[in-house]
Design a protein around this motif. Structure first.
Motif, mmCIF file in Angstrom:
data_model
loop_
_atom_site.group_PDB
_atom_site.id
_atom_site.type_symbol
_atom_site.label_atom_id
_atom_site.label_comp_id
_atom_site.label_asym_id
_atom_site.label_seq_id
_atom_site.Cartn_x
_atom_site.Cartn_y
_atom_site.Cartn_z
ATOM 1 N N ASN A 218 0.819 -1.203 0.000
ATOM 2 C CA ASN A 218 0.000 0.000 0.000
ATOM 3 C C ASN A 218 0.854 1.254 0.000
ATOM 4 O O ASN A 218 0.560 2.223 -0.681
ATOM 5 N N ARG A 219 1.949 1.222 0.786
ATOM 6 C CA ARG A 219 2.837 2.390 0.837
ATOM 7 C C ARG A 219 3.458 2.647 -0.531
ATOM 8 O O ARG A 219 3.589 3.793 -0.964
ATOM 9 N N LYS A 220 3.853 1.569 -1.222
ATOM 10 C CA LYS A 220 4.443 1.735 -2.548
ATOM 11 C C LYS A 220 3.456 2.349 -3.522
ATOM 12 O O LYS A 220 3.800 3.212 -4.324
ATOM 13 N N PHE A 223 2.822 6.117 -2.796
ATOM 14 C CA PHE A 223 3.911 7.035 -3.114
ATOM 15 C C PHE A 223 4.580 6.687 -4.443
ATOM 16 O O PHE A 223 5.772 6.864 -4.616
ATOM 17 N N SER A 224 3.767 6.207 -5.379
ATOM 18 C CA SER A 224 4.279 5.943 -6.716
ATOM 19 C C SER A 224 4.521 7.277 -7.424
ATOM 20 O O SER A 224 4.005 8.323 -7.022
ATOM 21 N N LEU A 225 5.304 7.241 -8.510
ATOM 22 C CA LEU A 225 5.666 8.461 -9.221
ATOM 23 C C LEU A 225 4.443 9.238 -9.716
ATOM 24 O O LEU A 225 4.384 10.465 -9.541
ATOM 25 N N PRO A 226 3.440 8.578 -10.340
ATOM 26 C CA PRO A 226 2.263 9.350 -10.796
ATOM 27 C C PRO A 226 1.568 10.093 -9.660
ATOM 28 O O PRO A 226 1.147 11.243 -9.837
ATOM 29 N N ILE A 227 1.456 9.457 -8.486
ATOM 30 C CA ILE A 227 0.765 10.103 -7.367
ATOM 31 C C ILE A 227 1.576 11.273 -6.827
ATOM 32 O O ILE A 227 1.028 12.339 -6.507
ATOM 33 N N ASN A 344 -10.374 8.041 -5.541
ATOM 34 C CA ASN A 344 -10.831 6.681 -5.835
ATOM 35 C C ASN A 344 -10.189 6.127 -7.106
ATOM 36 O O ASN A 344 -10.076 4.919 -7.278
ATOM 37 N N GLN A 345 -9.745 7.022 -8.009
ATOM 38 C CA GLN A 345 -9.084 6.588 -9.245
ATOM 39 C C GLN A 345 -7.581 6.409 -9.044
ATOM 40 O O GLN A 345 -6.980 5.498 -9.609
ATOM 41 N N LEU A 346 -6.982 7.277 -8.257
ATOM 42 C CA LEU A 346 -5.526 7.264 -8.111
ATOM 43 C C LEU A 346 -5.036 6.224 -7.108
ATOM 44 O O LEU A 346 -3.940 5.695 -7.240
ATOM 45 N N PHE A 347 -5.858 5.957 -6.093
ATOM 46 C CA PHE A 347 -5.470 5.027 -5.040
ATOM 47 C C PHE A 347 -6.296 3.745 -5.148
ATOM 48 O O PHE A 347 -7.285 3.691 -5.884
ATOM 49 N N ASP A 348 -5.893 2.722 -4.408
ATOM 50 C CA ASP A 348 -6.660 1.480 -4.386
ATOM 51 C C ASP A 348 -8.067 1.756 -3.881
ATOM 52 O O ASP A 348 -8.307 2.722 -3.140
ATOM 53 N N LYS A 349 -9.015 0.898 -4.254
ATOM 54 C CA LYS A 349 -10.422 1.134 -3.953
ATOM 55 C C LYS A 349 -10.687 1.282 -2.456
ATOM 56 O O LYS A 349 -11.572 2.022 -2.045
ATOM 57 N N GLU A 353 -10.348 7.067 1.332
ATOM 58 C CA GLU A 353 -10.263 8.014 2.443
ATOM 59 C C GLU A 353 -8.829 8.443 2.687
ATOM 60 O O GLU A 353 -8.543 9.617 2.893
ATOM 61 N N GLN A 354 -7.904 7.472 2.673
ATOM 62 C CA GLN A 354 -6.501 7.787 2.906
ATOM 63 C C GLN A 354 -5.972 8.696 1.788
ATOM 64 O O GLN A 354 -5.224 9.635 2.051
ATOM 65 N N GLY A 355 -6.365 8.399 0.567
ATOM 66 C CA GLY A 355 -5.949 9.234 -0.553
ATOM 67 C C GLY A 355 -6.486 10.649 -0.418
ATOM 68 O O GLY A 355 -5.776 11.621 -0.720
ATOM 69 N N TYR A 356 -7.719 10.769 0.057
ATOM 70 C CA TYR A 356 -8.294 12.104 0.267
ATOM 71 C C TYR A 356 -7.531 12.857 1.354
ATOM 72 O O TYR A 356 -7.312 14.070 1.237
#
Length: 421
Positions: A218-220, A223-227, A344-349, A353-356
């Motif tokens: 999940n951490r990878k 913090f991937s390059l696109p994100i 919801n598109q950039l992070f896992d489903k 919430e964490q992505g937000y």
């Protein structure tokens, strides 16, 4: 009456309470430019950098502590955290109205109000996300856009109220009056704000069943390059927007515009910001488009509109500058109202919430640092043109970042499909 019917009807109350809280509580801190103009009149020796710091931290300090806000909501409940945040705003306004040394505003207003303001905003988005989840696509986007209109309508209404109140009384008395209004709002909105009727109860903050390997993966992905590139775009966009908005009234007064006109233009920007937010669901319904493409579009148009503002303000037809000023609101409308959905598109489903929360942190950094950077250049150069140039530079970086993210994401999807074939 079954549970789904109750939930659907109660969801309307949740949206309404979130909307009203953003008008009153969030709307005030986004109208602080009006207060700053008054402070500048009374205290000529205070720097633009310090005034920018007071205003921007009051808007966005709490966003830096978004993970703490999420933890408190999951640990003590959304309702209790929400009520405590509302009360913190009330106490902050009252205490900051008693001080005479402006340096204490950072402690009495900016930090406590900034934290509580962000908590109100974050909790409102999250609870509406539970009542209207992302899988209800059009309804979800509609709700997110509706509640996001709260603070642009808020600074349209609150800016007019603050301006009128300061004209009649001192800014300290204005804050005391607002503290009383917010106290009444707390008593009404607090009891309504509950997860009781949501079918999507948030998980506990601690998740013992998740393995170390899953956490590492999940951490990878987080913090991937696109994100990372995407979040740089969010940071620079919000830096540009808030740098422009917080200094707008001072800038117009510097150019010789009357205070009433400067205030009106600022409020019109807020009104059109709200109208753009409400039009987004209709646009997506009529022209189905991946919302991720709206982000580079809005910063590109924002760059053009800001260039027009910059050009028109120094001409004999400077009154026409109101048109690109209100159209510039499309940039903030898209960038702030769709962050939860695009997560919801950039992070896992299961990481929406964490992505937000990451979006909120980066947004807050931009909202705080943008005006400070602009104010610092203003102090160094003594020329308000530097404010515009800084915002233009930020928007250019934003466009590159958003476009690059989309290219990287598309390339990753193409590679993944090729491997499957």
């Amino acid at each position: 009456m079954d549970f789904d019917t109750i939930r659907n009807h109660y969801g309307i109350l949740i949206v309404l309470s979130t909307f009203i809280s953003r008008i009153i509580f969030n709307g005030f801190c986004w109208s602080y430019g009006t207060v700053i103009v008054q402070l500048k009149k009374q205290h000529l020796n205070i720097s633009d950098t310090e005034l920018s710091l007071i205003g921007s931290i009051g808007q966005s300090f709490g966003g830096l502590l978004a993970p703490l806000i999420l933890f408190l909501a999951r640990r003590y409940g959304y309702q209790l955290t929400f009520i405590c945040s509302l009360l913190t705003c009330v106490i902050s306004l009252f205490i900051s109205s008693l001080i005479h040394n402006l340096h204490w505003l950072l402690i009495t207003y900016s930090l406590p109000y900034g934290f509580a303001n962000a908590a109100i905003f974050i909790l409102g988005t999250l609870i509406c996300g539970h009542y209207y989840p992302v899988n209800q696509h059009i309804k979800h986007i509609s709700i997110m856009c509706i509640i996001s209109t709260g603070f642009p309508i808020g600074y349209h209404i609150m800016s007019a109220w603050v301006f009128s109140s300061i004209e009649k009384n001192e800014w300290q008395i204005m804050k005391r009056h607002l503290a009383f209004i917010e106290l009444i709002a707390t008593c009404i909105l607090g009891p309504i704000f509950t997860m009781k009727y949501s079918s999507n109860i948030p998980l506990e903050y601690q998740r013992p069943s998740i393995t170390v390997t899953q956490n590492n993966n999940n951490r990878k992905s987080r913090f991937s390059l696109p994100i990372i590139v995407w979040l740089i775009g969010i940071f620079t966009t919000m830096s540009a927007v808030n740098n422009f908005l917080l200094h707008l009234e001072s800038y117009l007064k510097y150019l010789g515009f009357a205070s009433a006109r400067a205030d009106l233009w600022f409020r019109l920007h807020g009104l059109f910001d709200a109208l753009f937010r409400l039009s987004i669901p209709l646009f997506i319904h009529l022209y189905p488009v991946n919302i991720i493409y709206l982000f580079p579009t809005c910063v590109f148009t924002g760059f053009i509109f800001l260039l027009l503002v910059f050009g028109l303000l120094y001409t004999s037809i400077n009154a026409l500058a109101i048109l690109p000023i209100v159209l510039f609101s499309f940039t903030s409308a898209v960038t702030t109202s769709l962050q939860y959905t695009v997560s919801n598109q950039l992070f896992d489903k299961d990481e929406t919430e964490q992505g937000y929360i990451y979006h909120v942190i980066i947004t807050s950094l931009g909202l705080i640092l943008g005006p400070i950077i602009g104010g610092s250049f203003l102090d160094l150069t003594g020329n308000y043109k530097s404010i515009m140039l800084i915002s233009l530079m930020f928007l250019l970086i934003s466009f590159i970042s958003f476009s690059l993210t989309i290219l990287l994401s598309n390339k990753k999807e193409d590679t993944h499909q090729s491997e499957q074939n």
